[in-house]
Design a protein around this motif. Structure first.
Motif, PDB file in Angstrom:
ATOM      1  N   GLN A   1       0.827  -1.204   0.000  1.00 55.47           N
ATOM      2  CA  GLN A   1       0.000   0.000   0.000  1.00 55.47           C
ATOM      3  C   GLN A   1       0.864   1.258   0.000  1.00 55.47           C
ATOM      4  O   GLN A   1       0.565   2.236  -0.691  1.00 55.47           O
ATOM      5  N   VAL A   2       1.958   1.228   0.787  1.00 51.15           N
ATOM      6  CA  VAL A   2       2.856   2.383   0.814  1.00 51.15           C
ATOM      7  C   VAL A   2       3.558   2.537  -0.528  1.00 51.15           C
ATOM      8  O   VAL A   2       3.721   3.653  -1.045  1.00 51.15           O
ATOM      9  N   LEU A   3       3.979   1.414  -1.117  1.00 53.34           N
ATOM     10  CA  LEU A   3       4.620   1.470  -2.433  1.00 53.34           C
ATOM     11  C   LEU A   3       3.659   2.028  -3.478  1.00 53.34           C
ATOM     12  O   LEU A   3       4.036   2.863  -4.312  1.00 53.34           O
ATOM     13  N   ALA A   4       2.398   1.595  -3.419  1.00 50.03           N
ATOM     14  CA  ALA A   4       1.391   2.125  -4.340  1.00 50.03           C
ATOM     15  C   ALA A   4       1.198   3.620  -4.112  1.00 50.03           C
ATOM     16  O   ALA A   4       1.018   4.389  -5.077  1.00 50.03           O
ATOM     17  N   GLY A   5       1.257   4.044  -2.840  1.00 49.41           N
ATOM     18  CA  GLY A   5       1.155   5.470  -2.537  1.00 49.41           C
ATOM     19  C   GLY A   5       2.305   6.260  -3.132  1.00 49.41           C
ATOM     20  O   GLY A   5       2.113   7.377  -3.633  1.00 49.41           O
TER      21      GLY A   5
ATOM     22  N   LEU B   1       1.188  12.015  -9.538  1.00 48.57           N
ATOM     23  CA  LEU B   1       0.509  13.281  -9.277  1.00 48.57           C
ATOM     24  C   LEU B   1       1.515  14.431  -9.168  1.00 48.57           C
ATOM     25  O   LEU B   1       1.236  15.558  -9.608  1.00 48.57           O
ATOM     26  N   GLY B   2       2.678  14.159  -8.577  1.00 55.15           N
ATOM     27  CA  GLY B   2       3.710  15.189  -8.486  1.00 55.15           C
ATOM     28  C   GLY B   2       4.216  15.614  -9.853  1.00 55.15           C
ATOM     29  O   GLY B   2       4.415  16.803 -10.122  1.00 55.15           O
ATOM     30  N   LEU B   3       4.453  14.629 -10.725  1.00 56.16           N
ATOM     31  CA  LEU B   3       4.905  14.946 -12.084  1.00 56.16           C
ATOM     32  C   LEU B   3       3.826  15.721 -12.848  1.00 56.16           C
ATOM     33  O   LEU B   3       4.137  16.639 -13.619  1.00 56.16           O
ATOM     34  N   LEU B   4       2.562  15.339 -12.626  1.00 60.15           N
ATOM     35  CA  LEU B   4       1.469  16.044 -13.281  1.00 60.15           C
ATOM     36  C   LEU B   4       1.412  17.500 -12.818  1.00 60.15           C
ATOM     37  O   LEU B   4       1.268  18.422 -13.644  1.00 60.15           O
TER      38      LEU B   4
ATOM     39  N   PRO C   1      -2.371  25.809 -13.568  1.00 55.64           N
ATOM     40  CA  PRO C   1      -3.302  24.699 -13.301  1.00 55.64           C
ATOM     41  C   PRO C   1      -2.813  23.714 -12.238  1.00 55.64           C
ATOM     42  O   PRO C   1      -3.629  23.101 -11.544  1.00 55.64           O
ATOM     43  N   GLY C   2      -1.498  23.555 -12.107  1.00 49.26           N
ATOM     44  CA  GLY C   2      -0.985  22.573 -11.159  1.00 49.26           C
ATOM     45  C   GLY C   2      -0.861  23.074  -9.738  1.00 49.26           C
ATOM     46  O   GLY C   2      -0.504  22.306  -8.836  1.00 49.26           O
TER      47      GLY C   2
ATOM     48  N   GLY D   1       0.824  12.337  -0.490  1.00 51.15           N
ATOM     49  CA  GLY D   1       1.045  13.761  -0.317  1.00 51.15           C
ATOM     50  C   GLY D   1       2.508  14.127  -0.186  1.00 51.15           C
ATOM     51  O   GLY D   1       2.989  15.056  -0.843  1.00 51.15           O
ATOM     52  N   LEU D   2       3.243  13.382   0.644  1.00 50.05           N
ATOM     53  CA  LEU D   2       4.646  13.703   0.893  1.00 50.05           C
ATOM     54  C   LEU D   2       5.505  13.503  -0.344  1.00 50.05           C
ATOM     55  O   LEU D   2       6.311  14.353  -0.718  1.00 50.05           O
ATOM     56  N   PHE D   3       5.348  12.346  -0.980  1.00 54.72           N
ATOM     57  CA  PHE D   3       6.163  12.041  -2.149  1.00 54.72           C
ATOM     58  C   PHE D   3       5.768  12.923  -3.325  1.00 54.72           C
ATOM     59  O   PHE D   3       6.618  13.402  -4.078  1.00 54.72           O
ATOM     60  N   GLY D   4       4.456  13.146  -3.479  1.00 55.32           N
ATOM     61  CA  GLY D   4       3.987  14.001  -4.563  1.00 55.32           C
ATOM     62  C   GLY D   4       4.494  15.418  -4.422  1.00 55.32           C
ATOM     63  O   GLY D   4       4.897  16.052  -5.411  1.00 55.32           O
TER      64      GLY D   4
END
Length: 450
Positions: free
Chosen positions: A17-21, A28-31, A42-43, A223-226
């Motif tokens: 689950q953490v890996l998927a997060g 989402l961060g790249l987006l 927009p971002g 949130g943190l990684f993004g």
């Protein structure tokens, strides 16, 4: 609980689950970065949402640290009667803190001299800026002596809007307060039994709440990684590539060579250690906070690695404040050499010895403060190097901080494990069965204090 956690298979496991997060956070961060994170782009809203999700998760973890540290240490003091070699455990813990820090800083110095990051850089001198917060040797005394019963202090943090000052808690002061209360409860005798019983109940409640918060880790990871990905300065990374490589090579050597070698030398399987400690290491990487990860580090050290609760409740909180192989050893060593090379300041043998001294002892001197920047300023000021050099490195600090914190957390779990093994009190059955499942580790009931 361990059986229940396995029923969901790979997809239902906490690690998956953490890996998927992390994967979703990366996307989402790249987006957000592609759409633009500036106000009006927009971002921006996506970037703000990611930042809020990560900040709220870390805040939930941090708010549990004071009650967890206090109740766990008081309970550990009450249980010290079960450990006949408490004094030996304390001194051996401090020795291993210093010994592993010595290895880490030696690696940092060697990599700084070998890779010469200050020479192989294209960063402009205009990026130099004196930091708003600085480390001081006097912080060691102020960190030890509580300023109030809650361990509260004013803390200055650096953000996009400059330096901001707010209230924070000093974990080292909370450790001192907890030790005093625990010893006083023992000296008070039967009159303190109701307090110790209440403390044991409070500890059980805090651990249960903590378990609920930890279950939010996959959401917090997004949130943190993004946020980290959305705000990375890739241009700055290319300019400071040699420096970033030097730091991460040093961190990899500690995690993949030094730590496994020390475990093998003490008759412990490194794979079992990393399997048990992985939830804490993983959380440290994405949260970039040793203090925020402290509850998980303590849980896996006790339950997955087999370190006795009375000892782990003392060693892990102390380590989360003063044991930082990434932030307080490898990083300041490489960074100090970078600054010296950038400003063409020659370093003598005595200067390198000072780097070693500051890294081994200085983490205690900055225990009342937070952040690798504080430790770096202490190193630079001790060497007489320009503090403006700190500003050259801030652009890529989030990238480095993830690896630094993961290494910190691994070392904070490693030392109690090794000391417990050498003292013959490590639960080898638990260690060899280590699976690092948060469900099992945090759901385990704490040992009653009475």
């Amino acid at each position: 609980m361990a059986k229940a956690s396995k029923k969901g298979g790979l997809v239902g496991s906490f690690g998956f689950q953490v890996l998927a997060g992390m994967v979703l956070g990366l996307a989402l961060g790249l987006l957000a970065r592609h759409l633009g994170t500036e106000v009006g782009r927009p971002g921006h809203s996506l970037s703000e949402a990611l930042g809020q999700a990560g900040s709220i998760f870390v805040q939930l973890l941090r708010v549990l640290v004071p009650p967890l540290v206090f109740t766990a240490i008081v309970a550990s003091i009450a249980n010290l009667r079960e450990l006949q070699n408490a004094a030996a455990l304390v001194w051996r813990t401090l020795f291993w803190f210093a010994f592993t820090a010595l290895i880490a800083v030696s690696i940092g110095v060697a990599l700084g001299l070998l890779l010469q990051p200050g020479v192989n850089t294209t960063v402009a001198a205009a990026a130099a800026e004196a930091p708003h917060v600085r480390g001081s040797w006097f912080d060691f005394l102020t960190g030890l002596v509580p300023s109030n019963m809650l361990g509260l202090q004013a803390a200055t943090t650096l953000g996009e809007d400059g330096a901001q000052t707010g209230l924070s808690f000093n974990v080292l002061q909370i450790v001192v307060i907890s030790l005093v209360f625990g010893v006083a409860a023992l000296k008070a005798g039967p009159a303190a039994e109701p307090f110790l019983t209440f403390n044991a109940s409070a500890l059980a409640i805090v651990r249960k709440i903590l378990w609920w918060v930890i279950r939010l880790t996959p959401v917090g990871t997004i949130g943190l990684f993004g946020t980290a990905v959305a705000h990375y300065g890739w241009d700055a990374l290319s300019q400071l590539g040699a420096f970033a490589i030097a730091v991460y090579v040093g961190l990899a050597l500690m995690m993949l060579v030094v730590y496994p070698s020390l475990l093998l030398a003490n008759g412990l399987n490194p794979l079992k250690f990393f399997g048990g400690a992985w939830p804490a290491i993983q959380l440290g990487f994405v949260s970039r906070s040793s203090i925020g990860t402290l509850p998980v580090t303590q849980a896996v050290t006790e339950n997955a690695l087999g370190v006795p609760k009375p000892y782990a409740a003392f060693a892990v909180p102390l380590g989360s404040t003063t044991k930082m192989d990434g932030c307080a050893a490898i990083y300041p060593a490489v960074a100090a050499i970078f600054v010296a090379q950038f400003y063409n300041v020659p370093l003598e043998l005595t200067d390198y010895l000072l780097i070693v001294f500051v890294s081994v002892i200085g983490s205690a001197a900055t225990a009342g403060l937070t952040g690798a920047v504080v430790m770096l300023t202490l190193t630079l000021s001790t060497l007489g190097l320009p503090l403006e050099g700190v500003g050259l490195l801030l652009a890529i600090d989030p990238i480095l901080d993830m690896g630094r914190t993961a290494t910190n957390v691994a070392g904070q779990a490693l030392v109690p494990t090794i000391v417990a093994k050498r003292q013959g009190i490590l639960d080898l059955d638990a260690y060899n069965a280590a699976v690092g499942e948060i469900d099992r580790d945090l759901a385990a009931s704490p040992t009653p204090a009475a």
